[in-house]
Scaffold this motif. Structure first.
Motif, PDB file in Angstrom:
ATOM      1  N   ASP A 176     -10.130  -2.272  -2.535  1.00 32.72           N
ATOM      2  CA  ASP A 176      -9.698  -2.520  -1.155  1.00 32.72           C
ATOM      3  C   ASP A 176     -10.942  -2.708  -0.307  1.00 32.72           C
ATOM      4  OD1 ASP A 176     -10.173   0.297  -1.532  1.00 32.72           O
ATOM      5  OD2 ASP A 176      -9.173   0.724   0.364  1.00 32.72           O
ATOM      6  N   HIS A 213      -4.250  -0.603  -7.790  1.00 35.16           N
ATOM      7  CA  HIS A 213      -5.412  -0.202  -8.582  1.00 35.16           C
ATOM      8  C   HIS A 213      -4.978   0.473  -9.877  1.00 35.16           C
ATOM      9  CE1 HIS A 213      -8.595   2.736  -9.724  1.00 35.16           C
ATOM     10  NE2 HIS A 213      -9.392   1.725  -9.457  1.00 35.16           N
ATOM     11  N   PRO A 250       0.881  -5.437   4.079  1.00 33.49           N
ATOM     12  CA  PRO A 250       0.980  -4.972   2.693  1.00 33.49           C
ATOM     13  C   PRO A 250       2.039  -5.715   1.888  1.00 33.49           C
ATOM     14  CG  PRO A 250       0.741  -3.104   4.171  1.00 33.49           C
ATOM     15  CD  PRO A 250       0.905  -4.307   5.043  1.00 33.49           C
ATOM     16  N   ILE A 276     -11.078   4.104  -4.667  1.00 36.30           N
ATOM     17  CA  ILE A 276     -10.022   3.229  -4.180  1.00 36.30           C
ATOM     18  C   ILE A 276      -9.258   3.884  -3.031  1.00 36.30           C
ATOM     19  CG2 ILE A 276      -8.326   4.065  -5.851  1.00 36.30           C
ATOM     20  CD1 ILE A 276      -8.755   0.423  -4.631  1.00 36.30           C
ATOM     21  N   GLY A 277      -8.987   3.118  -2.015  1.00 35.72           N
ATOM     22  CA  GLY A 277      -8.330   3.619  -0.810  1.00 35.72           C
ATOM     23  C   GLY A 277      -9.293   3.960   0.303  1.00 35.72           C
ATOM     24  N   SER A 299      -9.545   1.247   3.056  1.00 36.89           N
ATOM     25  CA  SER A 299      -8.360   1.222   3.928  1.00 36.89           C
ATOM     26  C   SER A 299      -8.358   2.394   4.888  1.00 36.89           C
ATOM     27  CB  SER A 299      -7.090   1.234   3.074  1.00 36.89           C
ATOM     28  OG  SER A 299      -7.018   0.079   2.258  1.00 36.89           O
ATOM     29  N   VAL A 325      -2.700   0.065  -1.992  1.00 37.13           N
ATOM     30  CA  VAL A 325      -3.907  -0.274  -2.748  1.00 37.13           C
ATOM     31  C   VAL A 325      -4.087   0.663  -3.939  1.00 37.13           C
ATOM     32  CG1 VAL A 325      -5.021  -1.336  -0.759  1.00 37.13           C
ATOM     33  CG2 VAL A 325      -5.491   1.058  -1.273  1.00 37.13           C
ATOM     34  N   ASP A 338      -9.182  -7.118  -2.064  1.00 40.58           N
ATOM     35  CA  ASP A 338      -8.211  -7.372  -1.012  1.00 40.58           C
ATOM     36  C   ASP A 338      -8.854  -7.059   0.331  1.00 40.58           C
ATOM     37  OD1 ASP A 338      -5.822  -7.981   0.296  1.00 40.58           O
ATOM     38  OD2 ASP A 338      -5.231  -5.865   0.299  1.00 40.58           O
ATOM     39  N   PRO A 347     -11.135  -4.003   3.437  1.00 40.92           N
ATOM     40  CA  PRO A 347     -10.767  -4.535   4.745  1.00 40.92           C
ATOM     41  C   PRO A 347     -11.997  -4.860   5.587  1.00 40.92           C
ATOM     42  CG  PRO A 347     -10.383  -2.175   4.663  1.00 40.92           C
ATOM     43  CD  PRO A 347     -10.712  -2.596   3.269  1.00 40.92           C
ATOM     44  N   THR A 358      -5.918  -5.637   5.891  1.00 40.87           N
ATOM     45  CA  THR A 358      -5.730  -4.265   6.360  1.00 40.87           C
ATOM     46  C   THR A 358      -4.448  -3.762   5.717  1.00 40.87           C
ATOM     47  OG1 THR A 358      -6.855  -4.721   8.446  1.00 40.87           O
ATOM     48  CG2 THR A 358      -5.453  -2.768   8.369  1.00 40.87           C
ATOM     49  N   ASN A 359      -4.600  -2.943   4.705  1.00 39.56           N
ATOM     50  CA  ASN A 359      -3.499  -2.580   3.817  1.00 39.56           C
ATOM     51  C   ASN A 359      -3.207  -1.087   3.935  1.00 39.56           C
ATOM     52  OD1 ASN A 359      -1.577  -2.834   1.741  1.00 39.56           O
ATOM     53  ND2 ASN A 359      -2.909  -4.168   0.547  1.00 39.56           N
TER      54      ASN A 359
END
Length: 308
Positions: A117, A105, A67, A163-164, A167, A101, A92, A119, A95-96
């Protein structure tokens, strides 16, 4: 479509190569310019900074280790923040953290930039062959627009939510994979110490029901839809098996921490009167501890996902 790619390590290099092979215009950046040599020879262009890369493309992809590396690429006078304008999209692939993220955002949304995000899973071999899973969270329209590019390096690009969400899926995937690996190591050491040759034990495990199944396939007909009665395999019988295995581990002097925890859970489930229910009923205890009720899933909805 002009694409920008930042981060040409063991994953990023293969992903970027597949984007380039699909005849998308590609600009690349990495803190180590030598990492881009093969891509530049194949027709990619070099960007002197994340800012200049973002200014010249429609969609940015980043694949970075941590990150903090994503934040470093974003911030500063030559960072992505200075080059991303309204209407542009940033995926992205790192792996955040969910916190990172969501923060990016929120900030970029105020400027009309869509950040997602996304990954990936599949390792360097999957990156090189274009056989990656990609789990995407964020704006659905941006996902749909970029889908042709995602398909150049993935055979399983899936939109999973806001968003998220990407991840969350990746972190849970890696967490459960690690716990399963540790459980296998625990079982193997118990079996070898009890007297079985390692290769013979390994082959025996691979031939069993769990060994033949994909890791997550075992829960889709029982636990997920809470179809636990009548039992396919009773909890009381599995409790007996695990208890015998833990006793064997004790007899041969092998620590069995994960197995002990599993046995404790099954004992609690038996004490609740679930012995005649399906063995997967023990998983309801974790739902309860997490403060979750029923997932509310129908068998049809689960089967539809399994077909994909």
């Amino acid at each position: 479509m002009k694409i920008g790619f930042i981060g040409l390590g063991t994953m990023g290099r293969g992903i970027a190569a597949n984007i380039l092979k699909a005849e998308h215009g590609l600009a690349v950046y990495d803190i180590n310019k030598a990492a881009a040599d093969e891509l530049l020879e194949a027709g990619a262009s070099w960007a002197d900074s994340p800012k200049s890369l973002a200014e010249g493309v429609e969609i940015v992809f980043s694949s970075l280790p941590r990150p903090s590396d994503v934040i470093d690429v974003y911030e500063g006078g030559n960072g992505l923040s200075a080059g991303l304008a309204a209407g542009k999209i940033w995926f992205d692939l790192s792996t955040n953290s969910v916190e990172t993220v969501r923060k990016l955002h929120a900030e970029l949304s105020t400027r009309g930039v869509r950040f997602l995000d996304a990954p990936v899973s599949g390792g360097p071999a999957g990156a090189a062959s274009g056989q990656l899973a990609v789990w995407v969270g964020g704006d659905r329209a941006a996902f749909d627009r970029a889908r042709p590019v995602l398909d150049t390096f993935s055979d399983h690009a899936r939109y999973v939510g806001e968003i998220g969400a990407g991840s969350i899926a990746k972190l849970v995937h890696n967490l459960t994979a690690t716990v399963m690996m540790q459980a296998i190591a625990e079982g193997m050491t118990i079996g070898v110490k009890a007297g079985l040759e390692p290769l013979q034990l390994y082959e025996a495990l691979r031939a069993g029901a769990t060994g033949r199944a994909r890791s997550f396939d075992s829960i889709h007909r029982r636990w997920l839809p809470e179809n636990l009665d009548p039992a396919s395999f009773q909890l009381s019988l599995l409790h007996k098996d695990v208890k015998l295995a833990v006793e064997m581990a004790r007899q041969v002097g092998v620590p069995s921490r994960l197995s002990q925890l599993a046995l404790e859970d099954m004992t609690e489930a038996l004490n609740r009167g679930w012995g005649a229910r399906d063995a997967q009923s023990v998983l309801l205890l974790q739902q309860e501890r997490a403060g979750l009720g029923s997932f509310g899933l129908t068998q049809k909805a689960i089967d539809d996902v399994m077909k994909e």
